[in-house]
Motif scaffolding. Sequence first.
Motif, PDB file in Angstrom:
ATOM      1  N   VAL A   1       0.802  -1.232   0.000  1.00  0.00           N
ATOM      2  CA  VAL A   1       0.000   0.000   0.000  1.00  0.00           C
ATOM      3  C   VAL A   1       0.831   1.276   0.000  1.00  0.00           C
ATOM      4  CG1 VAL A   1      -1.841  -1.212   1.235  1.00  0.00           C
ATOM      5  CG2 VAL A   1      -0.307   0.275   2.511  1.00  0.00           C
ATOM      6  N   TYR A   2       2.118   1.201   0.322  1.00  0.00           N
ATOM      7  CA  TYR A   2       2.908   2.433   0.431  1.00  0.00           C
ATOM      8  C   TYR A   2       3.432   2.879  -0.934  1.00  0.00           C
ATOM      9  CZ  TYR A   2       5.750   5.810   3.093  1.00  0.00           C
ATOM     10  OH  TYR A   2       6.291   6.957   3.631  1.00  0.00           O
ATOM     11  N   THR A   3       3.989   1.941  -1.686  1.00  0.00           N
ATOM     12  CA  THR A   3       4.608   2.323  -2.977  1.00  0.00           C
ATOM     13  C   THR A   3       4.174   1.448  -4.136  1.00  0.00           C
ATOM     14  OG1 THR A   3       6.470   0.783  -2.785  1.00  0.00           O
ATOM     15  CG2 THR A   3       6.740   2.948  -1.746  1.00  0.00           C
ATOM     16  N   GLY A   4       3.465   0.359  -3.858  1.00  0.00           N
ATOM     17  CA  GLY A   4       3.134  -0.586  -4.924  1.00  0.00           C
ATOM     18  C   GLY A   4       4.017  -1.821  -4.885  1.00  0.00           C
ATOM     19  N   LYS A   5       5.189  -1.721  -4.224  1.00  0.00           N
ATOM     20  CA  LYS A   5       6.050  -2.892  -3.995  1.00  0.00           C
ATOM     21  C   LYS A   5       5.962  -3.277  -2.522  1.00  0.00           C
ATOM     22  CE  LYS A   5       9.537  -1.944  -7.587  1.00  0.00           C
ATOM     23  NZ  LYS A   5       9.437  -3.129  -8.485  1.00  0.00           N
TER      24      LYS A   5
END
Lengths: 368, 368
Positions: free
Chosen positions: B277-281
């Motif tokens: 949820v933070y960066t997609g990774k």
Amino acid sequence: MRTPLCDAFGIDYPIFAFTPSEHVAAAVSRAGGLGVLGCVRFNDTEELEQTLSWLDENTDGKPYGVDIVMPMKVPEEVKGLDVSSMIPEEHKQFVDQTLLKLGIPPLPEGEGREGVLGWLHSVARSHLDVALQHRPVLIANALGSPPKDVIDKCHEHGVKVAALAGAAKHALSHVANGVDIIVAQGYEAGGHTGEVASMVLQPDIVDAVGPDVPVLGAGGIGSGRQIAASLALGSQGVWTGSIWLGTEEYRNLSANHSAWETAFTRASSSDTVRTRVYTGKPARLLKTRWTEAWAEEGAPQPLPMPLQNLLVAEAHNRIVASNDPDVISMPVGQIVGRMNAVRPVADVMADLVAEFDETVKRLDGMSV
Amino acid sequence: MRTPLCDAFGIDYPIFAFTPSEHVAAAVSRAGGLGVLGCVRFNDTEELEQTLSWLDENTDGKPYGVDIVMPMKVPEEVKGLDVSSMIPEEHKQFVDQTLLKLGIPPLPEGEGREGVLGWLHSVARSHLDVALQHRPVLIANALGSPPKDVIDKCHEHGVKVAALAGAAKHALSHVANGVDIIVAQGYEAGGHTGEVASMVLQPDIVDAVGPDVPVLGAGGIGSGRQIAASLALGSQGVWTGSIWLGTEEYRNLSANHSAWETAFTRASSSDTVRTRVYTGKPARLLKTRWTEAWAEEGAPQPLPMPLQNLLVAEAHNRIVASNDPDVISMPVGQIVGRMNAVRPVADVMADLVAEFDETVKRLDGMSV
């Protein structure tokens, strides 16, 4: 490699080896560690009785332990057949269809229908009763604290009790129940495991339970460097499991062993998965086409313990019989990436001890 | 605590401290470690320029490093506004509704709409160009190998290049690309992380890259015992991050700091989650009502990098402004369970070194 646990148990090295094989357990104890026989596979207490008698005679008088699987809260229990009626048809169909898709043949008529009953509380209690007729120095419980009366009974027999914990609060509760030794089971471990990794979990638990309760570091321990790391973190010894699945002595356990040897030899440390498909509780297994099938979109959620293990019991027997390294269903830790050859237990033990000593010398040179 | 990295970088202790705060970085370098300034938060290169000038003047001439976020394969890049059009309406609505449900107010008109642009390749390159005008001794890349021309440029400036790796095969590929130092980022680490835990990952990578490539152990390092464990596993130093989020110097970074201090002080090592949820990774964050909302049934799947970070950029600014410890969105490792007080960087450093020495002495007594 010496800690107070060596004197407490009369062993040379604080290396505890969990294994379903009495041959491995005996070899570890003979080599100066403590072999701990996993009892969950013994549906027949008479077979356990004979196996422990064999251990008594084949450890050169050295100590050994046994491992049971017993929840603290005794569940409402029914006979295996009644429990089976609680398994949804959807799940049975999924298992059948998956085995078909993976090319795993049925068993010959009349073979291998029975599941592993050691997960049932009554069976685990009978394991304990049999074990206490022999000379174990340690009873370990893979599901945390055993019930209070079980702990008391072990203590009356002069047997120490160890319990696995995946978080500091669980360890504290085990100690409050009377458990003597905590096995700090990190995320990287094979079998039932929590989410906190060893590097954080071990000092967490060591500091929570205080200096009077010995902690064994578990999860990711397969070399002398890892033992040194574990003792640096404050543990007084290590609890190992996976590495013994790659020994010559382990071959005695199963006629169909070549698939497993192929599978672990080629696996990297990224080839395991933490999943509920084995018992209903999160456990780390080798990642294979079997575990992948359960992770696919549309696969059912695994059932709670003990239903899941009953659901997949026959499938496990079929998978073992098929001897297919791509489908194998085996609990193993991330250390599997370093298991690349089959060796005698005594050689593995000697390497662990030698590398530990080298590591401590190396660290010594860094402290200036 | 001395390894060859101390001579290579002119530092007293092989303790590398990743931090978004120049005040923390400077204090670590002054205390004998290597402060490494995270650049991803600098949307404005002029602000980075000023910050590095400040570092040049406030480190008593001691070395420091910088950390950029640069994928090796340059993605097709468009301006922030165009990328935003690729974000599905469902996701925007989910974010809005979740913030409403969590009681997070909107920002005052005209404030904080901008996302973090450091994730964009072009911005990361401008960070590098600015950094090389100063005197960093190390450029670390949080997303593995930077492109070859970037590595060459660093080497031309006499600057070493470090890259994060979560598996041995990635480390080998970084070394083949010309990277000098591998940061072995274990599962327990905060921020972007893989699935292999430090106890297994560190020796995996150390043995894979061989003795000529120094490895820094990362993930779960917040005490001298953990540093000793890491060096026992074969690393030549440690890469730390989370522990510096609990220092007095870190308070300079944000006016709304009290929510974070409340949150980390009460968190246990079980209170983090690895999520996209933070960066997609996959990255490890503090588990809060914000991360829990994304894990609920019916929540959308996070978008790929860099879309996810653009999607939640304004939400992050709103969450920071709300100063609510239950909702905070913060990358942090499992070591958060041991962060229980706010202390000066110099005190934390002194404790790390002292406990390391005690640990080595203790191990020495066990090797007999």
